[in-house]
Motif scaffolding. Structure first.
Motif: not given
Length: 172
Positions: A77-80, A92-96, A102-104, A169-172
């Motif tokens: 979920s990190r910005p590329l 992000s890699p999750a977009h691919f 991803f969110t939690t 800050s939270p993980p998301d």
């Protein structure tokens, strides 16, 4: 199982199935992670922080699987790349993988509770939060360039991009 994997018929079936789907394997030599570039760097980062967080704890299969699923969500979920609107629009890699990041649901902070008092789920969440804390601190520092002594840079002015980091800050 070993005889199935070693059989020529199985090997041919797998090879033809992959070729029909357009899948091509690319291998790097063992012991040469520098050939892998960015993906090997991400693997090393995850391994390093997992070792720090898990330490000498013995995890059962389900605990390790849950932790790895959460860690992969953080890393994917990190910005590329940089974008001024990181709240909504970033790649992000999750977009691919799934077409969106991803969110939690944020969990309560468990860092102040001793490990011996945590249950199974809480211990995994504590490890996940520890991974997030260490990984995001390291990742944010890689986004920040430090050309202090090599180039002259003007002072910050209106319209410049600034990176602010909050420890809680939270993980998301």
């Amino acid at each position: 199982m070993q005889t199935l994997l070693a059989s020529q018929q199985h090997t041919d079936l797998v090879t033809h199935t992959l070729a029909d789907d357009g899948i091509q394997w690319v291998f790097i030599p063992p012991g040469s992670p520098h050939w892998g570039g960015k993906w090997e760097s991400a693997v090393r980062s995850v391994q390093l922080h997992l070792r720090r967080v898990v330490g000498t704890s013995m995890l059962i299969f389900e605990q390790m699987r849950t932790l790895l699923a959460q860690v992969s969500a953080v890393v994917n979920s990190r910005p590329l790349c940089y974008t001024p609107d990181t709240e909504v629009n970033y790649l992000s890699p999750a977009h691919f993988l799934i077409g969106r990041p991803f969110t939690t649901i944020p969990e309560a902070d468990l860092g102040h509770i001793t490990v011996g008092r945590l249950g199974y789920w809480q211990s995994i969440q504590s490890m996940y939060q520890g991974f997030w804390k260490q990984w995001h601190q390291e990742y944010l520092t890689t986004l920040q360039q430090r050309p202090k002594w090599t180039t002259s840079i003007p002072n910050i002015s209106i319209g410049d991009v600034a990176l602010f980091k909050e420890s809680n800050s939270p993980p998301d």
